[in-house]
Motif scaffolding. Structure first.
Motif, PDB file in Angstrom:
ATOM      1  N   ASN A 277       0.835  -1.186   0.000  1.00 14.79           N
ATOM      2  CA  ASN A 277       0.000   0.000   0.000  1.00 14.79           C
ATOM      3  C   ASN A 277       0.873   1.240   0.000  1.00 14.79           C
ATOM      4  N   SER A 278       0.400   2.276  -0.641  1.00 14.69           N
ATOM      5  CA  SER A 278       1.165   3.492  -0.712  1.00 14.69           C
ATOM      6  C   SER A 278       0.200   4.659  -0.797  1.00 14.69           C
ATOM      7  N   PHE A 279       0.751   5.841  -0.611  1.00 12.20           N
ATOM      8  CA  PHE A 279      -0.097   7.023  -0.681  1.00 12.20           C
ATOM      9  C   PHE A 279      -0.532   7.266  -2.117  1.00 12.20           C
ATOM     10  N   VAL A 286      -7.634  11.838   1.540  1.00 12.30           N
ATOM     11  CA  VAL A 286      -6.858  10.627   1.796  1.00 12.30           C
ATOM     12  C   VAL A 286      -7.107  10.145   3.225  1.00 12.30           C
ATOM     13  N   SER A 287      -7.148   8.826   3.419  1.00 11.67           N
ATOM     14  CA  SER A 287      -7.459   8.259   4.727  1.00 11.67           C
ATOM     15  C   SER A 287      -6.196   8.127   5.579  1.00 11.67           C
ATOM     16  N   PRO A 288      -6.343   8.047   6.905  1.00 12.68           N
ATOM     17  CA  PRO A 288      -5.166   7.967   7.787  1.00 12.68           C
ATOM     18  C   PRO A 288      -4.283   6.764   7.495  1.00 12.68           C
ATOM     19  N   THR A 292      -0.063   6.315   6.929  1.00 11.66           N
ATOM     20  CA  THR A 292       0.764   5.664   7.958  1.00 11.66           C
ATOM     21  C   THR A 292       1.203   4.270   7.535  1.00 11.66           C
ATOM     22  N   ASN A 293       1.115   3.959   6.232  1.00 13.15           N
ATOM     23  CA  ASN A 293       1.599   2.691   5.674  1.00 13.15           C
ATOM     24  C   ASN A 293       0.869   1.474   6.223  1.00 13.15           C
ATOM     25  N   LYS A 294      -0.326   1.676   6.722  1.00  9.30           N
ATOM     26  CA  LYS A 294      -1.091   0.530   7.188  1.00  9.30           C
ATOM     27  C   LYS A 294      -1.840  -0.101   6.025  1.00  9.30           C
ATOM     28  N   ASP A 295      -2.400  -1.279   6.258  1.00  9.85           N
ATOM     29  CA  ASP A 295      -3.095  -1.998   5.200  1.00  9.85           C
ATOM     30  C   ASP A 295      -4.271  -1.166   4.685  1.00  9.85           C
ATOM     31  N   ALA A 296      -4.297  -0.912   3.385  1.00 12.95           N
ATOM     32  CA  ALA A 296      -5.384  -0.143   2.776  1.00 12.95           C
ATOM     33  C   ALA A 296      -6.440  -1.097   2.242  1.00 12.95           C
ATOM     34  N   LYS A 356     -10.701   6.746  12.685  1.00 10.20           N
ATOM     35  CA  LYS A 356      -9.316   6.356  12.413  1.00 10.20           C
ATOM     36  C   LYS A 356      -9.177   4.852  12.231  1.00 10.20           C
ATOM     37  N   ASN A 357      -9.850   4.087  13.066  1.00  9.73           N
ATOM     38  CA  ASN A 357      -9.811   2.631  12.929  1.00  9.73           C
ATOM     39  C   ASN A 357     -10.722   2.237  11.768  1.00  9.73           C
TER      40      ASN A 357
END
Length: 598
Positions: A277-279, A286-288, A292-296, A356-357
């Motif tokens: 995942n990337s920006f 764009v989502s948090p 933050t490099n979390k699973d999109a 956020k979650n």
């Protein structure tokens, strides 16, 4: 037109698997195809089909078929499956080339493509044609991104929905790639937000509902859009939505292409660190987790939905800052607020989407999916099954209620059946009548005299008086530097409203005419309300008035209660300047002559 039903099965073989692209882009991967007919080109350089159904592969043709967009919109999911299993024999026609279209104008530009309005010379049908420069694609290493976008649009062509732009065909020439797509005649929804300031609850419910149905369809097919925003939500000739731009989209449960930070704009760079995942997308939406490099997951689109609903109702996105870095910081910290007057039921909806979650967002699988989202009280009585056939509510100038002020709507067109009573609407009608009848302006009054304006009017200034007043203004008026040496006719502090947000500005009405507004704190010229023969001031009460221009309605509040006086002066200057004239060129000539005579 029908949306794919909840029971529609999406098996692994329905997915479009990316195929290799040679450096020349001249292989079969970009040959003509029938994306919206259920018979598509292979998407591979060797001409083999990525799908498991050999019958579907046998339906490939060298050319394209006549447009069947209307009938495609009426297909059901079972129709699509039947046709994929036993496709009809299509007539072989000549491959399309740029010579088959008249390119009329540019209607959109991207980082490595330009979209043109084009007309088919054989049928006179209008299309939107996306043109990509091969050299630019290779230089920016966007081959995989282009293939991914094409494959996703092919998948949507196999499983049609009325809420998406359709890919009709694609073809290459020596230097470019061409994608022929649905033309959305009413353009992006964003200019409509800008024009009216914000949408009322009825419009927001309708367009929010259509976006929800579109996302539900995408997510059933395993597609994540990842760049949902007002610029990518188009409106067709009937004012229903068509979502476009799948350049940032991805297929869920498949490895994403290697990407680096969006600021570089490159893919597959040597030494780039692979990550799933990337920006991608736009800063405001764009989502948090993408920051933050979390699973999109699919829930990034639900976050964007929350931002979209907020902007429709408030007039501006929820996360705002002078630059992208500060916007990102606010998103990560979930720093946003609801302005006074925000619809309370919609506030609950947006708050449950901007979480956020990602697993706790309304509409996520963990929260019950789309049935729970669609059952939110804000969408009460919305007819989901037939939404795409319902006439959309009119998008009209509207100022939402805030503080002690009631909501206000434009009453430019007054019904002959006037209702009894004296409410805000009736007051607005009477004030507007007073403005029209009490100004004393008749067509003959608009003729200019030697002094530059009709006698006895605000523009009735002799050259000597003009020069004297301008000299005093330059010496004593602190706002003179902002008016380009024009004479200020009227000035005052006015709250400029955009949706639920208001900013205090110094407004300066000058000769020319011009209507400037200045930030009194930073002492910066912020803009100018454009003049034209179609400009129309509309008083709403003693404090509030609208200024209608061809492309936008401005909502202004004079806290001193001089709204009617502002409207009278604006209408007088407009009538004196533009009545019985053609265009603004003669007005500019007259102003120039007046200055030269001084």
């Amino acid at each position: 037109m029908a949306v794919v039903s909840d029971s529609f099965p999406v098996s692994p073989q329905h997915r479009m698997i990316p195929g290799p692209i040679d450096g020349s882009f001249d292989g079969a991967s970009f040959s003509s195809h029938q994306a919206s007919s259920g018979s598509t080109s292979s998407g591979t350089s060797d001409g083999s089909s990525p799908r498991s159904d050999p019958k579907a592969a046998s339906a490939e043709q060298d050319g394209i078929v006549p447009d069947t967009a209307d009938s495609e919109n009426r297909r059901t999911s079972s129709d699509v499956q039947d046709r994929a299993a036993d496709p009809p024999k299509l007539p072989v026609t000549t491959k399309r080339t740029p010579d088959d279209f008249i390119f009329e104008k540019v209607i959109g530009e991207g980082s490595f493509s330009t979209v043109y309005l084009a007309r088919d010379i054989h049928t006179s049908k209008q299309w939107a044609i996306k043109v990509c420069e091969k050299m630019h694609i290779k230089r920016e290493k966007k081959e995989k991104s282009i293939m991914r976008e094409k494959e996703i649009m092919q998948l949507l062509g196999l499983h049609p929905s009325p809420f998406f732009v359709k890919l009709f065909c694609s073809f290459p020439d020596q230097y470019r790639l061409y994608f022929v797509m649905t033309y959305a005649k009413n353009g992006e929804i964003l200019p409509y937000i800008h024009k009216v300031g914000c949408f009322d609850a009825e419009c927001t419910k309708f367009y929010g509902g259509e976006v929800i149905l579109a996302l539900e369809h995408l997510h059933k097919l395993g597609i994540i859009h990842r760049d949902l925003k007002p610029e990518n939500i188009l409106l067709n000739e009937h004012m229903h939505i068509l979502i476009t731009d799948f350049g940032s989209a991805k297929l869920d449960n498949l490895p994403d292409v290697v990407e680096v930070a969006a600021s570089s704009g490159d893919e597959d760079l040597p030494g780039a660190r692979p990550r799933r995942n990337s920006f991608v997308g736009t800063a405001d939406y764009v989502s948090p987790e993408l920051l933050t490099n979390k699973d999109a997951t699919r829930t990034v689109d639900l976050w964007a939905l929350g931002c979209f609903l907020y902007q429709l109702l408030a007039g501006l996105p929820p996360f705002r800052a002078p630059n992208e870095y500060l916007i990102f910081q606010k998103i990560i910290k979930l720093e946003y607020s609801f302005p006074d007057g925000f619809n309370p039921v919609a506030k609950d909806l947006v708050a449950k989407l901007l979480v956020k979650n990602s697993k706790e967002r309304l509409g996520s699988d963990a929260m019950g999916g789309y049935p729970v989202l669609k059952s939110h009280p804000f969408f009460e009585e919305l007819e989901w099954e037939t939404l795409h056939t319902i006439k959309p509510p009119a998008i009209t100038p509207y100022l939402p209620a805030s503080g002690d002020n009631e909501e206000l709507r434009s009453d430019i067109v007054i019904s002959p059946n006037i209702k009894p009573g004296f409410d805000e609407k009736q007051l607005s009608r009477l004030l507007d009548l007073q403005l029209r009848e009490g100004s004393g302006l008749k067509p003959s009054d608009s003729k200019s005299n030697d002094s530059g304006g009709a006698k006895g009017t605000i523009l009735d200034i002799s050259p000597e008086d003009y020069a004297e007043r301008l000299a005093v203004q330059a010496k004593n008026n602190q706002w003179h530097p902002f008016v380009d040496n024009h004479l200020i006719l009227k000035q005052g502090f006015i709250d400029k409203r955009k949706g639920l947000f208001a900013r205090r500005r110094m407004f300066l009405l000058t000769t020319g005419p011009h209507f400037y507004y200045v930030d009194p704190v930073s002492m910066v010229l912020k803009g100018e309300i454009p003049w034209s023969a179609n400009m129309r001031p509309e008083p709403k009460n003693f404090k509030t008035f609208f200024v209608h221009t061809p492309n936008r309605t401005y909502y202004l509040e004079d806290q001193q209660g001089y709204a009617l006086e502002w409207c009278r002066v604006l209408e007088e200057v407009r009538a004196l300047t533009f009545d019985k004239r053609v265009g603004s060129s003669e007005q500019g000539k007259e102003t120039k002559e007046l200055k030269n005579s001084i």
